[in-house]
Scaffold this active site. Structure first.
Site, short mmCIF file in Angstrom:
data_model
loop_
_atom_site.label_atom_id
_atom_site.label_comp_id
_atom_site.label_asym_id
_atom_site.label_seq_id
_atom_site.Cartn_x
_atom_site.Cartn_y
_atom_site.Cartn_z
N THR A 119 -38.92 0.28 9.55
CA THR A 119 -40.20 0.88 9.17
C THR A 119 -40.09 2.40 9.02
OG1 THR A 119 -40.91 0.96 11.49
CG2 THR A 119 -41.54 -0.99 10.20
N ASN A 120 -39.33 3.05 9.88
CA ASN A 120 -39.14 4.49 9.72
C ASN A 120 -38.26 4.79 8.51
OD1 ASN A 120 -40.49 6.23 11.74
ND2 ASN A 120 -39.50 4.87 13.20
N ASN B 52 -32.74 11.76 16.04
CA ASN B 52 -33.28 10.48 16.50
C ASN B 52 -34.78 10.64 16.71
OD1 ASN B 52 -33.15 7.74 17.40
ND2 ASN B 52 -33.40 8.47 19.49
N HIS C 161 -38.05 8.90 18.88
CA HIS C 161 -38.31 8.06 20.06
C HIS C 161 -39.81 8.03 20.34
CE1 HIS C 161 -37.38 6.02 23.81
NE2 HIS C 161 -38.23 6.83 24.41
N ARG D 291 -27.71 1.62 19.28
CA ARG D 291 -26.34 1.82 19.75
C ARG D 291 -26.11 3.30 20.02
NH1 ARG D 291 -21.56 -0.97 19.71
NH2 ARG D 291 -19.66 0.27 19.56
N LEU D 292 -25.48 3.61 21.16
CA LEU D 292 -25.14 4.98 21.47
C LEU D 292 -23.92 5.41 20.64
CD1 LEU D 292 -25.53 5.09 25.37
CD2 LEU D 292 -27.11 5.99 23.65
#
Length: 234
Positions: free
Chosen positions: A49-50, A143, A145, A127-128
């Protein structure tokens, strides 16, 4: 790259060692890259969606100089369908297809370098990223959040804040080796105002979809200014 699977809009992007997907109607990419653009990669693991919000902003010429040139996914996900819709090449690079995390990261780095990527936006990427990757793209990985970091990092952030009765919101930050621990770039508070959890989640996601393209555009403009300044000084 034999371990990747590429979803494409037309034969221009097809490689002999990758699998072309044509399960959904596509349209040609509207995001042609010029010399005064910043090539943007988006990483996703879910619905996208982003990623959709970023592509829609580009269509509406609201993404500034940033141009989405590739989607990277670590698993089969709905975001790949979004990529086909907008004609953005999508590459599936599954960690399980590599002997270790370092080998996976090298494959991803190679794909990004092929596309000349200068900026990366993580959008629901589960995933990091390790030291090798972050060194290759130092201060180039964003990122988003759904909380006001440093509060409520990690999974289920909206639900946890809501259950605590805490107004939360959205954070965009630089990515480091930790989970949601990087330097904050921008934040927006979203008050609960008596909303149900479902409505509150929707309100936070609406804030994300408006905020992420705007910040991507701002960061891309700064990167282009830095690139042009470097050219002038040489």
């Amino acid at each position: 790259m034999t371990a990747g699977k590429r979803a494409v809009a037309d034969d221009h992007f097809a490689d002999s060692d990758t699998e072309t997907q044509r399960d959904h109607p596509t349209r040609s990419s509207q995001f042609a890259l010029a010399t005064q653009n910043i090539a943007l990669a988006v990483f996703a693991s879910g619905k996208g969606t982003n990623f959709r919000a970023i592509c829609q902003a580009a269509v509406l010429e609201q993404l500034g100089v940033a141009r989405p040139v590739i989607l990277i996914c670590d698993r089969d996900c709905e975001a790949m369908t979004v990529a086909q819709e907008f004609g953005v090449p999508a590459v599936l690079i599954r960690p399980r297809d590599f002997p270790n995390a370092q080998a996976w990261e090298e494959a991803v780095i190679g794909e990004l370098q092929t596309h000349g990527v200068e900026l990366i936006a993580l959008a629901g990427f589960m995933r990091l990223l390790g030291a090798r990757f972050l060194e290759a793209f130092s201060h180039r990985v964003l990122n988003i959040h759904p909380s006001l970091l440093p509060h409520y990092p990690g999974l289920n952030a909206i639900t946890r804040a809501y259950c605590d009765g805490a107004d939360s919101g959205v954070t965009i930050h630089w990515v480091d080796a930790g989970m949601d621990t990087g330097e904050v770039i921008a934040q927006q508070t979203v008050p609960i105002n008596g909303a149900s959890l479902r409505d509150y989640e929707a309100e936070i996601h609406r804030a994300e979809h408006a905020m992420y393209p705007r910040v991507v555009a701002q960061i891309a403009a700064k990167l282009l200014d830095e690139r042009n300044a470097t050219k002038l000084s040489t």
